[in-house]
Design a protein around this motif. Structure first.
Motif, PDB file in Angstrom:
ATOM      1  N   PRO A 295       0.798  -1.229   0.000  1.00 14.16           N
ATOM      2  CA  PRO A 295       0.000   0.000   0.000  1.00 14.16           C
ATOM      3  C   PRO A 295       0.830   1.278   0.000  1.00 14.16           C
ATOM      4  N   ASP A 296       2.052   1.220   0.511  1.00 13.12           N
ATOM      5  CA  ASP A 296       2.882   2.423   0.531  1.00 13.12           C
ATOM      6  C   ASP A 296       3.225   2.881  -0.882  1.00 13.12           C
ATOM      7  N   ILE A 297       3.609   1.937  -1.739  1.00 15.16           N
ATOM      8  CA  ILE A 297       3.924   2.287  -3.128  1.00 15.16           C
ATOM      9  C   ILE A 297       2.649   2.663  -3.869  1.00 15.16           C
ATOM     10  N   ALA A 298       1.559   1.935  -3.601  1.00 19.73           N
ATOM     11  CA  ALA A 298       0.283   2.251  -4.251  1.00 19.73           C
ATOM     12  C   ALA A 298      -0.129   3.689  -3.955  1.00 19.73           C
ATOM     13  N   LYS A 299      -0.001   4.093  -2.699  1.00 17.55           N
ATOM     14  CA  LYS A 299      -0.370   5.462  -2.318  1.00 17.55           C
ATOM     15  C   LYS A 299       0.581   6.487  -2.941  1.00 17.55           C
ATOM     16  N   ALA A 300       1.873   6.174  -2.953  1.00 19.51           N
ATOM     17  CA  ALA A 300       2.849   7.107  -3.527  1.00 19.51           C
ATOM     18  C   ALA A 300       2.554   7.368  -5.001  1.00 19.51           C
ATOM     19  N   ILE A 301       2.214   6.324  -5.738  1.00 17.74           N
ATOM     20  CA  ILE A 301       1.883   6.502  -7.158  1.00 17.74           C
ATOM     21  C   ILE A 301       0.590   7.288  -7.303  1.00 17.74           C
ATOM     22  N   ARG A 302      -0.392   6.938  -6.511  1.00 14.50           N
ATOM     23  CA  ARG A 302      -1.695   7.622  -6.599  1.00 14.50           C
ATOM     24  C   ARG A 302      -1.568   9.105  -6.288  1.00 14.50           C
ATOM     25  N   ASP A 303      -0.691   9.467  -5.352  1.00 17.44           N
ATOM     26  CA  ASP A 303      -0.542  10.855  -4.931  1.00 17.44           C
ATOM     27  C   ASP A 303       0.429  11.659  -5.786  1.00 17.44           C
ATOM     28  N   THR A 304       1.091  11.006  -6.706  1.00 18.61           N
ATOM     29  CA  THR A 304       2.117  11.666  -7.500  1.00 18.61           C
ATOM     30  C   THR A 304       1.524  12.724  -8.433  1.00 18.61           C
ATOM     31  N   ARG A 305       2.217  13.856  -8.528  1.00 20.55           N
ATOM     32  CA  ARG A 305       1.881  14.902  -9.487  1.00 20.55           C
ATOM     33  C   ARG A 305       2.739  14.698 -10.728  1.00 20.55           C
ATOM     34  N   ILE A 306       2.087  14.439 -11.853  1.00 22.63           N
ATOM     35  CA  ILE A 306       2.823  14.205 -13.088  1.00 22.63           C
ATOM     36  C   ILE A 306       3.328  15.535 -13.639  1.00 22.63           C
ATOM     37  N   VAL A 307       4.613  15.598 -13.913  1.00 22.82           N
ATOM     38  CA  VAL A 307       5.244  16.802 -14.445  1.00 22.82           C
ATOM     39  C   VAL A 307       5.452  16.634 -15.945  1.00 22.82           C
ATOM     40  N   LEU A 308       5.050  17.630 -16.710  1.00 20.73           N
ATOM     41  CA  LEU A 308       5.260  17.595 -18.149  1.00 20.73           C
ATOM     42  C   LEU A 308       6.606  18.223 -18.495  1.00 20.73           C
ATOM     43  N   PRO A 309       7.396  17.569 -19.330  1.00 18.91           N
ATOM     44  CA  PRO A 309       8.667  18.162 -19.765  1.00 18.91           C
ATOM     45  C   PRO A 309       8.449  19.532 -20.400  1.00 18.91           C
ATOM     46  N   ASP A 310       9.428  20.418 -20.223  1.00 22.79           N
ATOM     47  CA  ASP A 310       9.291  21.771 -20.753  1.00 22.79           C
ATOM     48  C   ASP A 310      10.254  22.074 -21.895  1.00 22.79           C
ATOM     49  N   THR A 311      11.116  21.109 -22.233  1.00 23.98           N
ATOM     50  CA  THR A 311      12.067  21.287 -23.325  1.00 23.98           C
ATOM     51  C   THR A 311      11.966  20.068 -24.239  1.00 23.98           C
ATOM     52  N   LEU A 312      11.496  20.288 -25.471  1.00 25.80           N
ATOM     53  CA  LEU A 312      11.195  19.172 -26.364  1.00 25.80           C
ATOM     54  C   LEU A 312      12.382  18.876 -27.277  1.00 25.80           C
ATOM     55  N   VAL A 313      12.678  17.588 -27.407  1.00 28.71           N
ATOM     56  CA  VAL A 313      13.812  17.125 -28.211  1.00 28.71           C
ATOM     57  C   VAL A 313      13.258  16.306 -29.371  1.00 28.71           C
ATOM     58  N   SER A 314      13.159  16.938 -30.533  1.00 28.11           N
ATOM     59  CA  SER A 314      12.686  16.236 -31.729  1.00 28.11           C
ATOM     60  C   SER A 314      13.795  16.024 -32.748  1.00 28.11           C
ATOM     61  N   GLU A 315      14.931  16.680 -32.549  1.00 18.13           N
ATOM     62  CA  GLU A 315      16.113  16.526 -33.394  1.00 18.13           C
ATOM     63  C   GLU A 315      17.311  16.243 -32.490  1.00 18.13           C
ATOM     64  N   PRO A 316      18.371  15.654 -33.047  1.00 20.71           N
ATOM     65  CA  PRO A 316      19.565  15.432 -32.225  1.00 20.71           C
ATOM     66  C   PRO A 316      20.039  16.728 -31.583  1.00 20.71           C
ATOM     67  N   THR A 317      20.390  16.646 -30.315  1.00 24.47           N
ATOM     68  CA  THR A 317      20.809  17.831 -29.574  1.00 24.47           C
ATOM     69  C   THR A 317      21.892  17.455 -28.584  1.00 24.47           C
ATOM     70  N   THR A 318      22.484  18.457 -27.955  1.00 24.78           N
ATOM     71  CA  THR A 318      23.512  18.207 -26.955  1.00 24.78           C
ATOM     72  C   THR A 318      23.225  19.026 -25.709  1.00 24.78           C
ATOM     73  N   VAL A 319      23.722  18.546 -24.586  1.00 23.95           N
ATOM     74  CA  VAL A 319      23.687  19.281 -23.324  1.00 23.95           C
ATOM     75  C   VAL A 319      25.128  19.433 -22.859  1.00 23.95           C
ATOM     76  N   ASP A 320      25.548  20.681 -22.621  1.00 26.69           N
ATOM     77  CA  ASP A 320      26.910  20.970 -22.176  1.00 26.69           C
ATOM     78  C   ASP A 320      26.928  21.041 -20.652  1.00 26.69           C
ATOM     79  N   LEU A 321      27.638  20.107 -20.032  1.00 27.09           N
ATOM     80  CA  LEU A 321      27.729  20.054 -18.574  1.00 27.09           C
ATOM     81  C   LEU A 321      29.009  20.701 -18.054  1.00 27.09           C
ATOM     82  N   GLY A 322      29.812  21.254 -18.957  1.00 28.99           N
ATOM     83  CA  GLY A 322      31.100  21.813 -18.564  1.00 28.99           C
ATOM     84  C   GLY A 322      32.184  20.773 -18.704  1.00 28.99           C
ATOM     85  N   ALA A 323      32.988  20.888 -19.771  1.00 30.71           N
ATOM     86  CA  ALA A 323      34.045  19.912 -20.085  1.00 30.71           C
ATOM     87  C   ALA A 323      33.479  18.514 -20.334  1.00 30.71           C
TER      88      ALA A 323
END
Length: 274
Positions: free
Chosen positions: A114-142
Motif C-alpha cells: 500500500p505504501d507504493i500504491a499510495k505514492a503513485i496515486r498521490d504523484t503529481r505528473i510533471v510535463l517536460p518543458d524542453t522538447l527534443v525532436s532533433e539530435p541535440t547536446t547538453v553541455d555540462l562543462g568539459a
C-alpha cells in the motif's frame, strides 16, 4: 527502497534499484549534472534526488528516456530545472498519465504494497518543458551529452543519450537486461531499426545502460536486436499462414507471454504496432 550505485565511468553513475530492477542515470560535468529518468513516483523521485545530491551539488537537468511511470513519474522532486523529452513523451503523459497512475497504484495494492500504491496515486505528473525532436547536446562543462531518437521501438519517443568522452550510452527500455523486452504498447517491426541506431554509437568497449538490469555491452544489444527481429519474422510467417502459433511460440527466443504481446502488436487489430 533498496538501491546501490555503479560508477560505469569517471563521473558517470547508474543507480540500480531492486524494485522493478530499475536503472537510473547520473552524468556529472564540471559545471552541471544530468539526471537520466526520475523513478516511479514522488517518493522514489525524492530518494533519487537525495542520492544525486550526495554525489554532487551541481545544478541538474533532467532527461526522460520515455513516458512510462517507472521512468517519468518522479520528476516533481527535481523541480525547478529543465526537463527534456521527446514531444510524444509529453503527449503520452497527457493522454495516458492519469490512467497509468490508477493502473500501477492498483497493481501495487493487489501486491499488498500500500505504501507504493499510495505514492503513485498521490504523484503529481510533471510535463517536460524542453522538447527534443532533433539530435541535440547538453553541455555540462568539459563534458557533452548527445541526445538522439532513432525511431519507434519500445515506445514512439525513446531517447538515447551518449556520453562520448566516457564511451557510455543510456538507452532506456530499448534494451532490457534480465527480462524480455516489454512489448506492450511497443512497435516491434521498427524496434530493430532503432537498435541499429544505438549500435552505431557503440564500439567493443562501450558501456550500454538499459532501463532495467545491469549495464551491458554492444554485443548484448546486437543479440537482443537479432532476437526482436526474429520475432518480427515469425509474426510475418504467422500472418502468411506458413507457421502456426504453436510453432511461433516454440521457436521464439522469448517466453510465451512476451512473444504473444509482440505478436499482438504485429498482427490483427494491433497493426499500429507496425
Amino acid at each position: 527502497m533498496s538501491a546501490r550505485w555503479i560508477e560505469v565511468a569517471d563521473g558517470v553513475h547508474v543507480r540500480r534499484h531492486e524494485e522493478l530492477d530499475l536503472s537510473l542515470g547520473l552524468v556529472v560535468g564540471n559545471d552541471a549534472c544530468l539526471v537520466v529518468d526520475t523513478g516511479g513516483d514522488e517518493v522514489q523521485g525524492a530518494e533519487w534526488a537525495a542520492a544525486v545530491r550526495a554525489v554532487t551539488p551541481l545544478p541538474w537537468t533532467v532527461v526522460l528516456t520515455h513516458a512510462h511511470f517507472d521512468h517519468a513519474f518522479g520528476t516533481q522532486a527535481f523541480l525547478p530545472c529543465p526537463v527534456l523529452a521527446h514531444p510524444n513523451c509529453v503527449d503520452e503523459l497527457v493522454i495516458d498519465g492519469a490512467e497509468d497512475k490508477e493502473k500501477w497504484s492498483a497493481h501495487y495494492k493487489t501486491e499488498n504494497r500500500p505504501d507504493i500504491a499510495k505514492a503513485i496515486r498521490d504523484t503529481r505528473i510533471v510535463l517536460p518543458d524542453t522538447l527534443v525532436s532533433e539530435p541535440t547536446t547538453v553541455d555540462l562543462g568539459a563534458r557533452i551529452v548527445e541526445i538522439a531518437q532513432f525511431g519507434r521501438g519500445h515506445t514512439d519517443h525513446d531517447l538515447v543519450l551518449r556520453v562520448p568522452d566516457a564511451d557510455v550510452v543510456f538507452v532506456g527500455d530499448l534494451v532490457e537486461n534480465g527480462a524480455p523486452p516489454a512489448f506492450e504498447g511497443s512497435f516491434p517491426a521498427s524496434w530493430p531499426t532503432a537498435l541499429a541506431g544505438v549500435l552505431e554509437l557503440t564500439g567493443p568497449d562501450t558501456v550500454v545502460v538499459p532501463g532495467h538490469g545491469d549495464p551491458v555491452d554492444s554485443a548484448f544489444v546486437a543479440a537482443q536486436r537479432a532476437d526482436i527481429a526474429a520475432v518480427v519474422d515469425l509474426a510475418r510467417e504467422l500472418t502468411a499462414g506458413s507457421v502456426t502459433l504453436a510453432e511461433v511460440l516454440r521457436d521464439s527466443p522469448f517466453p510465451a507471454d512476451a512473444t504473444r504481446r509482440a505478436i499482438g502488436r504485429l498482427t490483427g487489430r494491433n497493426r499500429s504496432g507496425r
